[in-house]
Design an enzyme around this catalytic site. Structure first.
Site, short mmCIF file in Angstrom:
data_model
loop_
_atom_site.label_atom_id
_atom_site.label_comp_id
_atom_site.label_asym_id
_atom_site.label_seq_id
_atom_site.Cartn_x
_atom_site.Cartn_y
_atom_site.Cartn_z
N ASP A 1 0.61 -1.34 -0.01
CA ASP A 1 -0.01 -0.04 -0.20
C ASP A 1 0.96 1.29 -0.09
O ASP A 1 1.74 1.49 1.04
CB ASP A 1 -0.95 -0.05 1.03
CG ASP A 1 -2.03 1.13 1.19
OD1 ASP A 1 -2.14 1.82 0.15
OD2 ASP A 1 -2.77 1.20 2.33
N ASP B 1 -3.36 2.78 -5.84
CA ASP B 1 -1.97 2.84 -5.06
C ASP B 1 -1.82 1.54 -4.25
O ASP B 1 -1.00 1.54 -3.37
CB ASP B 1 -2.22 3.93 -4.31
CG ASP B 1 -3.45 4.02 -3.48
OD1 ASP B 1 -4.25 3.32 -3.28
OD2 ASP B 1 -3.30 4.98 -2.50
N GLU B 2 -2.50 0.40 -4.53
CA GLU B 2 -2.40 -0.65 -3.74
C GLU B 2 -2.46 -2.07 -4.71
O GLU B 2 -3.14 -1.91 -5.65
CB GLU B 2 -3.15 -0.90 -2.45
CG GLU B 2 -4.77 -0.90 -3.25
CD GLU B 2 -5.84 -0.96 -2.12
OE1 GLU B 2 -5.27 -1.58 -0.84
OE2 GLU B 2 -6.85 -0.14 -1.75
#
Length: 228
Positions: A9, A104-105
């Protein structure tokens, strides 16, 4: 053999991208979001978070908490660029077994990669440091045998945390956490569970209370299984 799943993350991703573009922003309270009365905070730097500013907060409230707050309009072209660099790096240098969860992960099936290492956590630490050094992106990484546990582990320490959740240790790692920190339990549901006496994830793992089952409906069986 149990799977080894990583959840990676990126920390305050939009804000991090803006710092890469303009290093003078580093260490300053800053948000990415809309300005004006109707503006909303999309991402807050960790310096801003220390002042009580968080995602989904109206921008005018954030400015009240920090009058010198720096407000930056989102640049999604920039964010998608660094997101692509991040995912491509993982696929090329770790494994192609990557499931993108959002901009974003991601989840990474690192079973074969880490199974070959005598110190898997050291490998993950070096990966984390390399992402920061080469891409300028900080991240928190969870290591666990399932996606749910890996997701919970990555949330355990932020920013730049590395956390391992093992099944045999859930009673002392996962179960003491407040129920509103459990992935899958919504903000509206958590207070209702607390009102019924269910305070922690461990409470959910052990309960067969018909009132809890009625409140959660079909999702009870999924959440109960995840917690165990």
């Amino acid at each position: 053999m149990s799977r080894i799943i990583l959840h990676i993350d990126l920390n305050a991703f939009f804000a991090a991208c803006e710092v890469i573009r303009d290093p003078s922003l580093k260490g300053k309270p800053m948000i990415v979001g809309g300005g004006g009365r109707r503006g909303i905070v999309s991402t807050a730097s960790y310096e801003a978070r220390k002042l009580g500013i968080h995602s989904a907060m109206p921008t005018y409230k954030a400015v009240k908490l920090c009058p010198e707050l720096i407000i930056i309009e989102p640049d999604f072209k920039l964010y998608h660029h660094y997101s692509s660099l991040f995912f491509n790096y993982i696929k090329e240098h770790v494994t192609p077994l990557v499931e993108v969860a959002s901009i974003d992960e991601c989840y990474v099936d690192a079973t074969e990669v880490l199974g070959a290492h005598t110190n898997p956590v050291d490998f993950v630490y070096k990966l984390q440091q390399t992402l920061m050094k080469e891409l300028g992106l900080g991240c928190s990484i969870g290591i666990a045998p399932t996606k749910f546990l890996a997701k919970m582990a990555s949330n355990y320490k932020k920013p730049m945390g590395i956390t391992v959740f093992r099944r045999r240790e859930l009673a002392k790692t996962l179960w003491p956490l407040p129920i509103d920190e459990m992935y899958g339990v919504g903000k509206a549901t958590a207070p209702r569970l607390k009102a019924l006496g269910l305070k922690t994830i461990g409470d959910l793992a052990l309960t067969k209370d018909p009132n809890i089952i009625s409140l959660l409906g079909k999702s009870y069986f999924t959440l109960h299984e995840w917690a165990n």
